[in-house]
Design a protein around this motif. Structure first.
Motif, short mmCIF file in Angstrom:
data_model
loop_
_atom_site.label_atom_id
_atom_site.label_comp_id
_atom_site.label_asym_id
_atom_site.label_seq_id
_atom_site.Cartn_x
_atom_site.Cartn_y
_atom_site.Cartn_z
N GLU A 36 -18.39 -53.88 60.82
CA GLU A 36 -18.16 -53.62 62.23
C GLU A 36 -16.66 -53.73 62.53
O GLU A 36 -16.03 -54.74 62.20
N VAL A 37 -16.10 -52.70 63.14
CA VAL A 37 -14.67 -52.68 63.45
C VAL A 37 -14.49 -52.49 64.95
O VAL A 37 -15.09 -51.60 65.55
N ARG A 38 -13.67 -53.36 65.54
CA ARG A 38 -13.36 -53.25 66.96
C ARG A 38 -11.86 -53.40 67.16
O ARG A 38 -11.23 -54.23 66.51
N TRP A 39 -11.30 -52.59 68.04
CA TRP A 39 -9.86 -52.65 68.24
C TRP A 39 -9.51 -52.36 69.70
O TRP A 39 -10.23 -51.67 70.42
N ALA A 40 -8.38 -52.93 70.12
CA ALA A 40 -7.84 -52.73 71.47
C ALA A 40 -6.34 -52.89 71.40
O ALA A 40 -5.85 -53.95 70.99
N GLY A 41 -5.61 -51.85 71.74
CA GLY A 41 -4.16 -51.91 71.62
C GLY A 41 -3.76 -52.17 70.18
O GLY A 41 -4.17 -51.46 69.27
#
Length: 221
Positions: A36-41
């Protein structure tokens, strides 16, 4: 798990940062292989549900960490220290990762076929490349110019650059063509992908962080 991350780290274009979430699985479609990959900025978190007890990867700007749990306490270990420790514990496995990193690209050619991956229309390409060990390889890639596909791989490109200190020739070629990757041969494929902004609390650093010495001290106390 190692094959998914290793394959991704070698083939990602650099584009504008955005927010998103994705699930990746191996080429056989085994759901237990999910990443699971999550990113923000400029922040990214990579979780391995099957190995959740071992921790997760966290990137803050240009700094990468392995967040693990020692004696019930979370510890953020600099990713390069974590690499050094992994090499000491299993040098043969660490060395095998070079078979997924490109020394050069011979050709990237469209086959004329199309394939839908994670609901996104992509085009099938043939990649001829040479590994860091000098081995000639050929793989089929499903590529797309969809913004979310490029954004996912942007984060991994920043991560691999932080780890290795140099750009990858496959990434450079994809960047020139404005493409992101949805499937890499039988190594990995995107299972789901969205531009939904994740909960920012997921990127919070644990209260304690440190280097390899801190980890070793924690283990022997």
């Amino acid at each position: 798990m190692r094959r998914i991350i290793s394959a991704l780290l070698m083939c990602i274009p650099l584009s504008a940062l955005a927010d998103g979430q994705a699930s990746l699985i191996d080429g056989k479609g085994d759901p237990s292989s999910a990443v699971e990959v999550r990113w923000a900025g400029d922040q990214m978190r990579v979780d391995f549900p099957r190995h959740a007890s071992k921790g997760y990867l966290l990137m803050q700007g240009n700094n990468g960490y392995l967040v693990t749990n020692i004696s019930g306490q979370p510890l953020a270990l600099d990713i390069r220290d974590a690499q050094a420790l992994a090499g000491q514990l299993g040098a043969d496995k660490a060395a095998s990762l070079s078979s997924y990193q490109a020394q050069s690209v011979s050709a990237l050619s469209p086959t004329g076929a199309n394939e839908v991956v994670a609901g996104i229309q992509g085009q099938v390409y043939r990649l001829d490349w040479v590994t860091q060990e000098g081995e000639n390889r050929q793989d089929q890639l499903v590529l797309s110019d969809a913004p979310e596909a490029q954004e996912l791989l942007t984060m991994f490109d920043r991560y691999q650059t932080n780890l290795t200190g140099h750009a990858d020739p496959v990434a450079a070629m994809l960047r020139e063509r404005g493409l992101g990757i949805l499937r890499f041969g039988d190594k990995f494929q995107v299972a789901s992908l969205s531009s939904t902004t994740p909960d920012t609390s997921l990127f919070a650093m644990p209260a304690k962080s440190g280097g390899l010495n801190d980890l070793l001290k924690s283990m022997i106390q």
